[in-house]
Write a protein that holds these residues in place. Structure first.
Motif, PDB file in Angstrom:
ATOM      1  N   LEU A   6       0.852  -1.188   0.000  1.00  0.00           N
ATOM      2  CA  LEU A   6       0.000   0.000   0.000  1.00  0.00           C
ATOM      3  C   LEU A   6       0.890   1.242   0.000  1.00  0.00           C
ATOM      4  CD1 LEU A   6      -2.727  -0.995   2.623  1.00  0.00           C
ATOM      5  CD2 LEU A   6      -3.137  -0.485   0.219  1.00  0.00           C
ATOM      6  N   TYR A   7       0.700   2.123  -1.020  1.00  0.00           N
ATOM      7  CA  TYR A   7       1.533   3.315  -1.145  1.00  0.00           C
ATOM      8  C   TYR A   7       0.645   4.571  -1.145  1.00  0.00           C
ATOM      9  CZ  TYR A   7       5.281   0.157  -2.640  1.00  0.00           C
ATOM     10  OH  TYR A   7       6.230  -0.827  -2.705  1.00  0.00           O
ATOM     11  N   TYR A   8       1.197   5.627  -0.579  1.00  0.00           N
ATOM     12  CA  TYR A   8       0.518   6.936  -0.655  1.00  0.00           C
ATOM     13  C   TYR A   8       1.573   8.054  -0.668  1.00  0.00           C
ATOM     14  CZ  TYR A   8       1.322   7.404   4.426  1.00  0.00           C
ATOM     15  OH  TYR A   8       1.896   7.480   5.659  1.00  0.00           O
ATOM     16  N   CYS A   9       1.156   9.220  -1.155  1.00  0.00           N
ATOM     17  CA  CYS A   9       2.087  10.362  -1.187  1.00  0.00           C
ATOM     18  C   CYS A   9       1.565  11.464  -0.266  1.00  0.00           C
ATOM     19  CB  CYS A   9       2.276  10.902  -2.606  1.00  0.00           C
ATOM     20  SG  CYS A   9       0.814  11.695  -3.298  1.00  0.00           S
ATOM     21  N   GLU A  10       2.502  12.243   0.227  1.00  0.00           N
ATOM     22  CA  GLU A  10       2.168  13.410   1.051  1.00  0.00           C
ATOM     23  C   GLU A  10       2.791  14.644   0.394  1.00  0.00           C
ATOM     24  OE1 GLU A  10       2.122  13.521   5.579  1.00  0.00           O
ATOM     25  OE2 GLU A  10       3.916  14.687   5.100  1.00  0.00           O
ATOM     26  N   VAL A  11       1.975  15.666   0.165  1.00  0.00           N
ATOM     27  CA  VAL A  11       2.476  16.889  -0.484  1.00  0.00           C
ATOM     28  C   VAL A  11       2.419  18.038   0.517  1.00  0.00           C
ATOM     29  CG1 VAL A  11       1.813  16.156  -2.790  1.00  0.00           C
ATOM     30  CG2 VAL A  11       0.207  17.452  -1.415  1.00  0.00           C
ATOM     31  N   GLN A  12       3.323  18.992   0.347  1.00  0.00           N
ATOM     32  CA  GLN A  12       3.400  20.099   1.303  1.00  0.00           C
ATOM     33  C   GLN A  12       3.807  21.395   0.596  1.00  0.00           C
ATOM     34  OE1 GLN A  12       6.047  19.397   4.562  1.00  0.00           O
ATOM     35  NE2 GLN A  12       5.534  21.281   5.633  1.00  0.00           N
TER      36      GLN A  12
END
Length: 401
Positions: free
Chosen positions: A342-348
């Motif tokens: 399971l993969y996810y991205c975090e943007v800032q």
């Protein structure tokens, strides 16, 4: 004291004098008498009356400390009167006494006292011409007029005329004016304020700080105008949105973005500001992950995950995570997945951060199965449909091979 002739006479340099209130004036007389007589007393007095013995002006209480006599051996005798007052308006005569008799000079000198008054319109409209007049109640002798604006000398030129012409008046001509006469610069006229009417100019808009989604934003309209601005009108995309000097947007949103301008109006006209653009800032939102395969071969192949988002200012960092792992697995907008999980991205950006929904990747020797975690919403559904279409294409290609 010798005589210059054999007759009684008194001659005055001028029979009429005009003096500025507060100034010093000099009255001059020349006299003669028969030879052989000696002058033993000389003085000036006011308002002669025949048959009445005159009083020396120095002994008049109203002139105490202001009278000075100036004489010489050529039978010249002058009166120097300082701090001239309006009450000094009289007829002044000279008298001298000899051992034989006295003699009074008629008709004498008539003194008039004036102050300076500046005559000017209280208000003038920009572009018009105006004349300022330095007025006296009597005629000064060969005066040179000096003009002041806000206590500063307007020019080094001399003005024989008592009029100052202002051509095509502008707002810069507004101010406090007065006039004086050369030699009596310390006795100017009372100041007269000249007001110049003009339509609004230099219209500008100021903003209250950074424009962040959800915050309160004030737009303030400023301009220079006389008379003062009567109405302010705000426009957004040509539509009128406000009527006050300050236009406030509460809880600003992306829908409030765009160009704004204000219009200032007074009785003389109106003018618009240049437009300002509201660029609403917000933290990342609508985070999604798209998937693409690295090639035709399944075994040993990889999946490239690309992270997309909507943000202002733009995203500063992309960080990739795999569920159940303590540390990040990658950075950058795209990530190459080599293992199932399971993969996810975090943007800032500088306003905050947000993460995407998790994407489940299963990599086997015969196929690549891609699906999204439960609860992904519309964006997740879009990703699922995209993946299914890719799998359909991939299987058809394998059969053809």
């Amino acid at each position: 004291m010798g005589a210059l002739g054999n007759q009684w006479s008194v001659k005055y340099s001028k029979l009429n004098l005009c003096a500025i209130k507060g100034s010093t004036v000099v009255m001059e007389a020349t006299y003669t008498h028969p030879t052989g007589l000696t002058v033993n007393n000389r003085f000036w007095f006011i308002n002669p009356v025949k048959g009445v013995e005159p009083t020396d002006l120095r002994n008049n209480p109203g002139y105490s400390g202001r009278v000075e006599y100036l004489g010489d051996e050529q039978n010249h005798f002058s009166l120097r009167l300082s701090d001239v007052k309006k009450s000094d308006e009289h007829k002044y005569c000279f008298r001298f006494n000899t051992s034989g008799k006295g003699y009074m000079g008629y008709p004498g000198i008539i003194l008039r006292v004036t102050d300076l008054q500046l005559i000017a319109p209280a208000e003038v409209t920009e572009g018009q011409s105006v004349i300022l007049t330095c007025k006296t109640t009597c005629s000064l002798t060969d005066p040179t007029f000096i003009w002041y604006k806000n206590t500063h000398d307007l020019t080094t030129n001399t003005f024989k005329s008592n009029k100052l012409h202002l051509q095509r008046v502008s707002s810069e001509d507004a101010g406090s004016y007065n006039c004086a006469v050369r030699g009596s610069e310390n006795l100017p006229s009372p100041a007269q304020y000249l007001s110049v009417r003009y339509p609004p100019k230099n219209v500008s808009i100021s903003l209250s700080g950074e424009i962040v989604e959800g915050s309160k934003v004030n737009l303030t309209c400023s301009c220079d105008a006389n008379p003062p601005v009567k109405t302010y009108t705000w426009f957004n995309k040509s539509a009128s949105v406000g009527k006050e000097k300050t236009f406030t947007i509460f809880n600003i949103s992306l829908e409030d973005s765009g160009e704004y301008k204000c219009m200032c109006s007074n009785e003389a006209g109106h003018q618009n500001s240049t437009s300002v653009t509201l660029n609403v800032l917000y933290s990342p939102k609508n985070i999604s992950v798209s998937i693409s395969s690295s090639g035709e071969k399944v075994e040993g192949s990889s999946v490239t995950l690309t992270c997309s988002s909507d943000s202002n200012p733009p995203v500063e960092t992309y960080t990739w995570f795999k569920e159940n792992e303590a540390s990040r697995v990658g950075s950058g907008q795209s990530y190459r997945a080599l293992q199932s999980g399971l993969y996810y991205c975090e943007v800032q950006n500088k306003l905050g951060s947000e993460r995407s929904a998790a994407v489940s990747i299963t990599i086997t020797s015969g196929s690549i199965i891609v699906y999204l975690a439960v609860g992904l919403g519309l964006f997740g559904l879009g990703a699922v449909l995209s993946t299914l279409l890719w799998l359909r294409w991939y299987r058809q290609k394998k059969k053809a091979d």
